[in-house]
Design a protein around this motif. Sequence first.
Motif, PDB file in Angstrom:
ATOM      1  N   UNK A 179      43.703  37.779  50.544  1.00  0.00           N
ATOM      2  CA  UNK A 179      44.445  36.899  49.646  1.00  0.00           C
ATOM      3  C   UNK A 179      43.990  36.973  48.201  1.00  0.00           C
ATOM      4  N   UNK A 180      44.868  36.478  47.347  1.00  0.00           N
ATOM      5  CA  UNK A 180      44.644  36.476  45.909  1.00  0.00           C
ATOM      6  C   UNK A 180      43.419  35.653  45.507  1.00  0.00           C
ATOM      7  N   UNK A 181      43.387  34.384  45.907  1.00  0.00           N
ATOM      8  CA  UNK A 181      42.240  33.534  45.553  1.00  0.00           C
ATOM      9  C   UNK A 181      41.257  33.497  46.711  1.00  0.00           C
TER      10      UNK A 181
ATOM     11  N   UNK B 262      24.468  33.146  56.141  1.00  0.00           N
ATOM     12  CA  UNK B 262      24.399  31.718  56.406  1.00  0.00           C
ATOM     13  C   UNK B 262      24.618  30.852  55.168  1.00  0.00           C
ATOM     14  N   UNK B 263      24.991  31.494  54.065  1.00  0.00           N
ATOM     15  CA  UNK B 263      25.325  30.717  52.860  1.00  0.00           C
ATOM     16  C   UNK B 263      26.708  30.121  53.022  1.00  0.00           C
ATOM     17  N   UNK B 264      26.951  29.020  52.279  1.00  0.00           N
ATOM     18  CA  UNK B 264      28.295  28.473  52.317  1.00  0.00           C
ATOM     19  C   UNK B 264      29.203  29.287  51.408  1.00  0.00           C
ATOM     20  N   UNK B 265      30.459  29.443  51.802  1.00  0.00           N
ATOM     21  CA  UNK B 265      31.358  30.352  51.079  1.00  0.00           C
ATOM     22  C   UNK B 265      31.485  29.969  49.611  1.00  0.00           C
ATOM     23  N   UNK B 266      31.414  28.666  49.293  1.00  0.00           N
ATOM     24  CA  UNK B 266      31.614  28.298  47.889  1.00  0.00           C
ATOM     25  C   UNK B 266      30.381  28.563  47.027  1.00  0.00           C
ATOM     26  N   UNK B 267      29.308  29.094  47.631  1.00  0.00           N
ATOM     27  CA  UNK B 267      28.148  29.459  46.816  1.00  0.00           C
ATOM     28  C   UNK B 267      28.254  30.895  46.301  1.00  0.00           C
ATOM     29  N   UNK B 268      29.281  31.619  46.767  1.00  0.00           N
ATOM     30  CA  UNK B 268      29.385  33.039  46.426  1.00  0.00           C
ATOM     31  C   UNK B 268      30.173  33.259  45.143  1.00  0.00           C
TER      32      UNK B 268
ATOM     33  N   UNK C  41      32.056  38.634  45.674  1.00  0.00           N
ATOM     34  CA  UNK C  41      31.457  38.474  47.005  1.00  0.00           C
ATOM     35  C   UNK C  41      32.423  37.782  47.954  1.00  0.00           C
ATOM     36  N   UNK C  42      33.140  36.769  47.435  1.00  0.00           N
ATOM     37  CA  UNK C  42      34.084  36.061  48.301  1.00  0.00           C
ATOM     38  C   UNK C  42      35.177  37.000  48.788  1.00  0.00           C
ATOM     39  N   UNK C  43      35.651  37.854  47.865  1.00  0.00           N
ATOM     40  CA  UNK C  43      36.718  38.750  48.289  1.00  0.00           C
ATOM     41  C   UNK C  43      36.201  39.729  49.340  1.00  0.00           C
ATOM     42  N   UNK C  44      34.928  40.112  49.248  1.00  0.00           N
ATOM     43  CA  UNK C  44      34.356  40.982  50.286  1.00  0.00           C
ATOM     44  C   UNK C  44      34.351  40.269  51.634  1.00  0.00           C
TER      45      UNK C  44
ATOM     46  N   UNK D  49      46.903  46.357  57.083  1.00  0.00           N
ATOM     47  CA  UNK D  49      46.348  45.322  56.212  1.00  0.00           C
ATOM     48  C   UNK D  49      47.433  44.864  55.246  1.00  0.00           C
ATOM     49  N   UNK D  50      47.584  43.568  55.103  1.00  0.00           N
ATOM     50  CA  UNK D  50      48.500  43.019  54.114  1.00  0.00           C
ATOM     51  C   UNK D  50      47.621  42.426  53.013  1.00  0.00           C
ATOM     52  N   UNK D  51      47.716  43.003  51.825  1.00  0.00           N
ATOM     53  CA  UNK D  51      46.784  42.601  50.774  1.00  0.00           C
ATOM     54  C   UNK D  51      47.578  42.014  49.619  1.00  0.00           C
ATOM     55  N   UNK D  52      47.352  40.737  49.324  1.00  0.00           N
ATOM     56  CA  UNK D  52      48.143  40.029  48.320  1.00  0.00           C
ATOM     57  C   UNK D  52      47.330  39.841  47.048  1.00  0.00           C
ATOM     58  N   UNK D  53      47.603  40.634  46.019  1.00  0.00           N
ATOM     59  CA  UNK D  53      46.921  40.519  44.732  1.00  0.00           C
ATOM     60  C   UNK D  53      45.411  40.365  44.895  1.00  0.00           C
ATOM     61  N   UNK D  54      44.730  41.355  45.448  1.00  0.00           N
ATOM     62  CA  UNK D  54      43.305  41.177  45.770  1.00  0.00           C
ATOM     63  C   UNK D  54      42.434  41.023  44.541  1.00  0.00           C
ATOM     64  N   UNK D  55      42.925  41.449  43.382  1.00  0.00           N
ATOM     65  CA  UNK D  55      42.054  41.489  42.210  1.00  0.00           C
ATOM     66  C   UNK D  55      42.492  40.528  41.125  1.00  0.00           C
ATOM     67  N   UNK D  56      43.488  39.701  41.414  1.00  0.00           N
ATOM     68  CA  UNK D  56      44.073  38.875  40.348  1.00  0.00           C
ATOM     69  C   UNK D  56      43.061  37.938  39.714  1.00  0.00           C
TER      70      UNK D  56
END
Lengths: 264, 271, 270
Positions: free
Chosen positions: A85-87, A140-146, A150-153, A167-174
């Motif tokens: 996803x985009x975000x 084991x980190x929480x996703x919002x710490x990334x 890193x989150x997109x990875x 794979x359906x990829x929606x604006x991966x780099x926006x």
Amino acid sequence: MLRLEKLTKVYKTGDKALSDVNLEVPKGQVLALIGPSGAGKSTMIRCINRLVEPTSGTVTLDGVEISKLGAGGLRRERRRMGMIFQEYALVERLSVMENVLSGRLGYVGFWRSFLRKFPQSDVDEAFRLLDRVGLVEMADKRADELSGGQRQRVGICRALIQDPSVLLVDEPTASLDPKTSRQIMRLIVELCEERDLAAIVNIHDVALAQMFVSRVVGLEKGTVVFDGAPEELTEDVLTRIYGQEDWSETIQKVEDDDEEDAAK
Amino acid sequence: MAISTNDGVKVWQRRDRNGQLKLWAMWLVGTAVFMWSWQQISSVTTWAFFWDAPRIAADIGGRAVPPRWSYMDQLWEPLWDTLNIATLGTVMALMMAVPVAFLAARNTTPSAMFIRPIALLIIVSSRSINSLIWALLLVKIIGPGIFAGLIAIAIRSIGFCAKLLYEAIEEIDEAQVEAITATGASRWQVMAYGIVPQVLPAFAGISVFRWDINLRESTVLGLVGAGGIGLQLQGSLNTLAWPQVSLILIIILLAVIVSEWVSAKVRGAII
Amino acid sequence: MSAALDARVGKPWKKPPFIASSALRWTMIIGSVIYLVLAIGSFDVNWARVYRGLDRGWQFFVAFTHPDFVSRAGEIKVGMIESVVMALASTVVGIAVSIPIGLGAARNISVLPIYLVCRAIVAISRALNEIVVAILLVAIFGFGPLAGFLTLSFATIGFLSKLLAEEIEDMDKVQAEAVRATGATWLQRYVFGILPQVIPRLIGLSIYRLDINFRESAVLGIVGAGGIGATLNTSFDRYEFDTAAAILLLIIGTVMVLEYLSGIIRARVQ
């Protein structure tokens, strides 16, 4: 092989987002979907896994007609379509590992998933994928710490652990900076090659698309107006897709970037 | 800086030009309504009592001091009951409020046409009626005692918790839900992975917030016979035992302060 | 394969627990279980009585299908008017008193002694339950709506002053400074520099408080402080569930109308 035939989507408001789209994506091909915002790129991707219900037309994945499936069948087929996803759309308050493992939800019963008792093979695969994208220490980190990249990875791991065939990829780099954008695109393309995955990458950055993919499809007002190799994207074609502008800059930039890349 | 002052004045001028008459009319109506209200109150008031009030207040105050500290022995048990009514009532309410909230939230309700209105009706009727009235009613139906108090607190809290919770559910980030749906997760899995983690902090905050309110409310439920320390308050008031009343009021005040402190601590730890 | 990966593959994975210290975690779990057992154990429920009551509960429920507005229409009317009147008057008086107290309780514009006094008033008003205040005021002023009116005014002061004070503490200081720079007196400073900023919010809060005051006025009658609560209490005492249902429906209806209106007004003001 993913095939779209006469795919049409009309929203309740009467907006025609897609009209009669025909497209075939063979196994292992990475395809970039370009077009101005509002052209229906996002709708098209979501019509494939029916997050948006198409109005008419068919979607067929490896011989299974997805557009005809009932709720249970649709869930089973969705497992074979990883989405990025985009975000990032990670569940912010869950750990990285839980986010990756959530890609296995379609394979695991409710209580097992609720109690986080995933099969050992899933856990191992999740760690391998995290290692592949260089994030195993973050498990084991929480996703919002990334950070964004890193989150997109993590988002990519979540899609890949589904063991998808497309794979359906929606604006991966926006929402990423230029450098991270390139790294993410490269990672997606590499992984698709490694696993012989087909991918539809919905992207507005034409230069970035040209850099990485072998086929570009241009969408304008819900119809396919271009389908060809990235080199064929001339000024005329871009004008047809995006309207009148000076495109020499964009195209020039692509060439520069390529050289720069080659120099590395 | 001078500009901002100017700005402030300008805003006021514009409103005065267009709405001057309207504004005055509103003030006039408001004043008239208030005068009428005041007249209503004053017409049924025995003003002799009012002028006598300082003397009576002083008299009561004089008798209430010092509080009868030895009465404390008899207050521990009702205090324990009060705590239990508040805590268990909150727990019961939450267990019922969660499904109601999911049925009432636009993005999770199975049917916006039929089920959502029913859920909203439950919320409204539970919220509109004070827990003391619920207690009054339940004492008549199932008899006096802490059980009636518990149910009253639970019923009153359902609407409150469900309302805040369904608003939290409606505010979640739909992209996260979409992402979980796209993996082929079932409806319940989408709930557990996509929605619950997002509303959990709100849920914890609401629980503690309501527990705090419930502890305050359960201190007075005894007035209508629904158990807790209010029962002792009622008894002391009826026998005009002012030193006991003052002790109970001090205890209630302390309980409220402690509960506010606890809830602030817990909320701080969660969020 | 990296070393970090080696360390984890093949080993079971567990979600990291919410409370990291396992001692504290278990203390809390066991503590809650013990509390629940003790608390539930101390409930002495007379199930036979509850069972008998179910029938009465059903009667009450059925009463909502045929509420009786007529038999006690006179009493209901007097009670409702009294409740509305109490709510209105106490909100107005409450706002009037809240403004100076709210200004005094805002740390950034008040001097310390006034700040402490105002904060103390706010704290007492908020800590005391309306019903408790009503009981005391009934004892002092006698039965009737005056006690209820005073109770609600007192509660309104605590509620509004606190929020008003917080609003002022949060507000843009520059604007107040600007007025001071023009050489205004302190009264002008309040009127031109501070009030305009907080008035929209104040109106919204006042409407909300009117809503709360009406709800509260419905219970004050139970302790003799006037309003519809007294009528409701009487109807319960007489087991006139039809009348009680009618009164409850009226309360719910009024609350809903007030909530709707306050939503509209707040949306327009802010």
